[in-house]
Every structure is written in C-alpha cells, then in structure tokens.
Design an enzyme around this catalytic site. Structure first.
Site, PDB file in Angstrom:
ATOM      1  N   ASP A 226       0.834  -1.202   0.000  1.00 57.43           N
ATOM      2  CA  ASP A 226       0.000   0.000   0.000  1.00 57.43           C
ATOM      3  C   ASP A 226       0.874   1.259   0.000  1.00 57.43           C
ATOM      4  OD1 ASP A 226      -2.797   1.011   0.402  1.00 57.43           O
ATOM      5  OD2 ASP A 226      -1.928   1.868   2.220  1.00 57.43           O
ATOM      6  N   GLU A 277      14.728 -15.176   0.650  1.00 62.14           N
ATOM      7  CA  GLU A 277      15.075 -16.248   1.598  1.00 62.14           C
ATOM      8  C   GLU A 277      14.095 -17.412   1.491  1.00 62.14           C
ATOM      9  OE1 GLU A 277      14.828 -14.500   5.488  1.00 62.14           O
ATOM     10  OE2 GLU A 277      16.232 -12.904   4.949  1.00 62.14           O
TER      11      GLU A 277
HETATM   12  C1  NOJ Z   1      -4.371   3.014  -0.861  1.00 60.46           C
HETATM   13  C2  NOJ Z   1      -5.490   2.066  -0.639  1.00 60.46           C
HETATM   14  O1  NOJ Z   1      -5.739   1.360  -1.821  1.00 60.46           O
HETATM   15  C3  NOJ Z   1      -6.656   2.891  -0.172  1.00 60.46           C
HETATM   16  O2  NOJ Z   1      -7.858   2.188  -0.173  1.00 60.46           O
HETATM   17  C4  NOJ Z   1      -6.323   3.458   1.183  1.00 60.46           C
HETATM   18  O3  NOJ Z   1      -7.365   4.317   1.594  1.00 60.46           O
HETATM   19  C5  NOJ Z   1      -5.026   4.246   1.142  1.00 60.46           C
HETATM   20  N1  NOJ Z   1      -4.002   3.572   0.410  1.00 60.46           N
HETATM   21  C6  NOJ Z   1      -4.510   4.481   2.526  1.00 60.46           C
HETATM   22  O4  NOJ Z   1      -4.039   3.284   3.065  1.00 60.46           O
END
Ligand code: NOJ
Length: 564
Positions: A226, A277
């Site tokens: 993310d 790993e």
């Molecule tokens: C990207 C994620 O896909 C989204 O849904 C989220 O709100 C933001 N990152 C924050 O984590």
C-alpha cells in the site's frame, strides 16, 4: 511466434520455485478480493475469510491464477482496514488466523496463489506503538517511530507545514500531551486515525521485516504494498500544496515531497532480500501512483519489487491513439528494467471501469461520483466499452489485475444515499467529494436470495441496487452472452495461447481508430471508431466482446482471431 501451451496453467504450483524468467507473476491474472464486500458467511453484513474460502471454486472456474486480499488484519476500520492496529492477526470481523490458514490452504490446493495487502506507510491510531507514543514525551523513542513535530508560531498552534491529507483537510493533527496541555503534531497523509511511520527510524524497518516473515512463514505468495511511493518524506518536510483537481494519490503531480522519494527504493531492496530467503517465487506488487511509466518502472528494477500497478494504463482515455501509446510505453518502459508490464482497469479506489469509460466529465482518482456529479455515464455504453477494454487487456503480455465484480460487469453505484457513505474522504471534505464507496458495494451472487446471496441474512454494509439481480453470478453462469462468460472464455483462451507470456507485435494496415496487434498466434483488434473494421481473410474468431455485425467489428468491440 509463441508455441502453443497446452499445460493446464503453464505455471508452477504454489510453493515451488521456477527458473528465473518464468516466474508465475510475470504472466498471472490476479483477482482482487475486497473482503468486506466479497461474501459474508457470518451474516453480519460484512464479508469475511470463510466467505472467500466458500467461493474459491467459483474463482477456479473463472480461471484466475492468484488472489490479492485487501486488508483483513485487526483494525478499527476507519479506512476499511487500511488502518491496521495489529499487523499479525485477523480482525474478528473477518474471522481468525485459523480461517486465514484454511483459506490459504484451500486456495493452494486449487493452484491459486494468495497475496495479501501490507500497509507500511501508516498504522491505525489504535496500534500499540501509537498509543505508547501518545503517552510518552516529545523526543522519546516511542514518538520517534512516527512523524511527530513541534508546531509553528509562538504557541506551536500552527501545523509544521502546509501539507493536505489525501482524504482532504490538513495532514497534521495536534495531540494533547499526557499533562493535558496542547502539544506536538503528528503527520497523517490519510485520515487522522492513520499516523505515518517514520521510515528514517531503523526500528520501523526491523518491525516490517518481522511482519513480512510472519506472513511468509504462513505461506503467502506475496504482498501488495500500500502507498508504496509514500513511505519516505523529503528532509525538512518542505511546504507543498497539491492541486485541487489532482488525482488524490498524486498520480498526475511531479516533485511532491512525500511521493516517490529516492529512499523508498532502499526499503524495497531490503524486502527483496527477505522474500528471496523463501522458496516459491514470492512477489511484491507496489501501489505507486507516479505520473509516468518510466517513474513507475523504478519500483520493478531487478533488485526491488516484482510488479507494480500500471496506473498509467488504468487512467488512459478510451481512444485508439491513447491506448496504443500507453501500451507501447508500458511494454518499453517496464521492459527497459527487465520487468513485464502489469495491466489493471479497476480496483477499490477508482470508479469501476464499466462506468468510468463512459463518463463525459473529468473524475479525478479517489474523488468518486455521486448523484450530483456532472457527466454521468450511460450504463449500456459503459458496459460495452468495459467488455471491450477487458478483452483488450487480457490479450496483452504481462500480468493482469481484476477487481471483484468486474467479471459481472458491475457498474459504479452512483445513487448511494449520503447517510450510508463510509469513505473518510466523504467526511473529511464535508461531502464535497463522494469518495470510493460506489465501487465497494457487496457482490451479488444469487439473484433470488437475501442480499443477492452475499450472505443468508440480507444484511449488507452498503445497500445493493435492485437492478443487480440481473447481474448476479448465478444469473450469468449459464448465459453464453454474459460478461461472466466473456471473462471465463478470455481467461481460458489467454492461458491456452500463452498470451501472458507472449510478445506484442503491432499490425499495420488497419484504420487509425483501430488498435491492432498480434500476440503469438492470436490477432487482436479493438475498434474505437464508428466505421466497422473488416476481419482479415481466413480468420477464425476465438472471442468477441459483442456480436460482430455483418462479419465486421463494430465500434467499442474487441475480437481475438486465429488463422483458420
Ligand atoms: C491506498 C489504498 O488502496 C486505499 O484504499 C487506502 O485508503 C489508502 N491507500 C490508505 O491506506
């Protein structure tokens, strides 16, 4: 020409490593599961892990190689699980670690790999570390794991800089110190319940290595990372003001002090080593909304991640010239660092492509559309284009991502009542931006059941439109013309002809408004123009996204052909 691959998958089984260059992720079709909206076994209105397990046969039948699950870890759900309070346990909403292990095992038994979401930019404010930071004084090691700073001005009442949160409002919140006085500020690029970690602190690195190993030891095949462009911030946190009409994740901005800083790449080099790993071609896929393919390609240099989302492709207009250009730039740009391209049209943060491709007004990423948005799509046109776009995408060499529900042709739910909206964007902008709830409505499985078979009780965390009865999975299964049947045929044919591992060769001689290429034995044509495109002599149709008209390809239709 690519040779015909008649092996069932053309891929090694989960857990086994392949020779470099033939790893599964280079050509895989990965299906995104948004757990809260996929299937709900407990009946509380929110999907769960047993719901995923119960539908794995449907996914095997669809023909996907892997699934990616959005977060299911312990979380107060302020941002639908992207606010993690414990990275190494399952939130009771979604089940237990045992349910996760069962799901993973059941997926692997079907040769379906599993990647999970890792959220390293920020935690939840309920995370133990953040609670410790609040209780500790300024300058303490507890605070040093997050981005705490003193405010500006005589009484420190002005935020440390002018950054805005991606979800609207300031990116800074001031804390009340344990003695009751107004104190320091902490940075949150997203909601105030999502404090950013300080990645200049080695303790944070160590903790995330531990988290990676926790899940790798359980057997996951990889991670979707993310906000993979956001972890490192420019020194001294210089002021920056994002454009009002920008994509919320920065996809169309340059030189932003919190996106794409060089230091993020050191982190992924380190993680590359951790994954190496383990047996079995484990993979990282980055969510890095950078403005060009060349920028995105930095995430997939040989010693970093294996994949990164191709958002340039996702946001590209439905026009022949634009599509040709982005496909060419993607193959060349990712190819320049030795990586295959990925392709994606929908996910849980964007307007579903069955609606987006027919919008007539700009709709920046993350802002969503709702009852008062201009340029609302015509549903039939959107679906027709979405089917053509998917058929084009699945013929391209590289990995492809599907988002749950697109195989049913689900549109964005535009008419959601305000009182059910849950996206923090909606609240932080006081309703100015609708946000992303419209692409997150629970899936319809069975037309005649409560909540269309999402569960047995009829509860659903977001209401499903009545028209979705027609789009339910069971209503489409036996219908050869359905979108579900089109996806199944495309995935079967893609696998049979090895398209994911093929090479693209552009074809000349077609009109400008057609995209035409060969991938191995298969010729692919998409017609963007009004005038029909005549098929080449001796062609046999393997797949058509809509019926041909008088033997020619009409507007907004893709066909796959082989020589007869
Ligand atoms: C990207 C994620 O896909 C989204 O849904 C989220 O709100 C933001 N990152 C924050 O984590």
């Amino acid at each position: 020409m690519t040779s015909l691959d008649l092996s069932p998958s053309g891929l090694t089984a989960p857990g086994t490593s392949s020779t470099p260059g033939s790893e599964w992720w280079r050509s895989a079709v990965i299906y995104q599961i948004y757990p809260r909206s996929f299937a709900d076994q407990s009946g509380d209105g929110i999907g769960d892990l047993p719901g995923v397990t119960a539908h794995l046969d449907d996914l095997a039948e669809l023909g996907v190689d892997a699934i990616w699950l959005s977060p299911f870890m312990v979380s107060p759900q302020k941002d639908a699980g992207y606010d993690v309070a414990d990275y190494c346990d399952v939130d009771p909403l979604f089940g237990t670690l045992g349910d996760f292990d069962d799901m993973l095992d059941a997926a692997h038994r079907r040769d379906i790999r599993v990647i999970i979401d890792l959220v390293p930019n920020h935690s939840s404010d309920q995370h133990e570390w953040f609670q410790q930071a609040l209780a500790a004084p300024a300058g303490s090691p507890e605070r040093a794991r997050y981005m705490f700073r003193d405010g500006k001005g005589v009484d420190g009442a002005t935020p440390p800089n002018n950054w805005d949160s991606v979800f609207g409002g300031s990116a800074w919140t001031r804390v009340t110190e344990p003695d009751g006085t107004p104190g320091q500020w902490y940075l949150h690029l997203f909601d105030e319940s999502q404090p950013d970690f300080d990645w200049s602190n080695p303790v944070v690195h160590e903790e995330f290595r531990r988290i990676l190993r926790f899940w790798l030891d359980r057997g996951v095949d990889g991670f979707r990372v993310d906000v993979a462009h956001g972890l490192v911030k420019a020194d001294d946190l210089p002021d920056y003001h994002a454009p009002e009409d920008g994509d919320s994740m920065g996809g169309n901005e340059r030189n932003v002090p919190y996106w794409g800083q060089d230091g993020v790449h050191d982190i992924y080099r380190d993680w590359h080593g951790v994954l190496a790993e383990y047996e079995g071609d484990r993979a990282l896929c980055g969510e890095a909304w950078m403005p060009t393919v060349a920028e995105m390609a930095k995430w997939v240099r040989p010693d970093e991640m294996q994949q990164t989302f191709n958002f340039a492709y996702l946001v590209s207009d439905w026009k022949a010239k634009k599509q040709r250009r982005v496909i060419r730039e993607s193959i060349e740009g990712f190819g320049a660092v030795g990586a295959p391209s990925t392709w994606v049209l929908s996910n849980h943060d964007v307007v579903r492509h069955a609606s987006r491709l027919a919008l007539t007004a700009a709709s920046p990423q993350g802002q969503g559309i709702g009852p008062d948005s201009p340029g609302k799509p015509i549903p039939e046109l959107g679906l027709r284009r979405a089917r053509a776009a998917t058929a084009l995408m699945l013929a391209l060499p590289g990995g492809a991502y599907l988002y749950q529900g697109e195989e049913l042709g689900l549109p964005e739910v535009i008419e959601l009542p305000n009182e059910v909206r849950q996206d923090p964007t909606w609240f932080r902008t006081a309703g100015e931006r609708y946000g992303r709830d419209g692409c997150r409505v629970p899936l319809p499985w069975n037309a005649d059941e409560p909540a269309f078979g999402f569960n047995a009780t009829g509860a659903a965390w977001l209401p499903q439109p009545a028209e979705w009865a027609e789009l339910a999975h069971d209503a489409q299964t036996a219908d050869e013309a359905s979108t579900l049947s089109l996806y199944r045929l495309a995935l079967r044919t893609r696998r049979r002809y090895g398209l994911g591992r093929g090479e693209l060769e552009w074809l000349s001689g077609y009109r400008r408004k057609a995209v035409a290429f060969r991938n191995g034995e298969v010729t692919v044509l998409t017609n963007f123009g009004r005038r029909p495109v005549v098929l080449p002599d001796g062609a046999r149709v393997l797949l058509a996204s809509e019926p041909l008209e008088n033997g020619a390809v009409p507007q907004d239709v893709t066909v796959w052909l082989v020589a007869d």
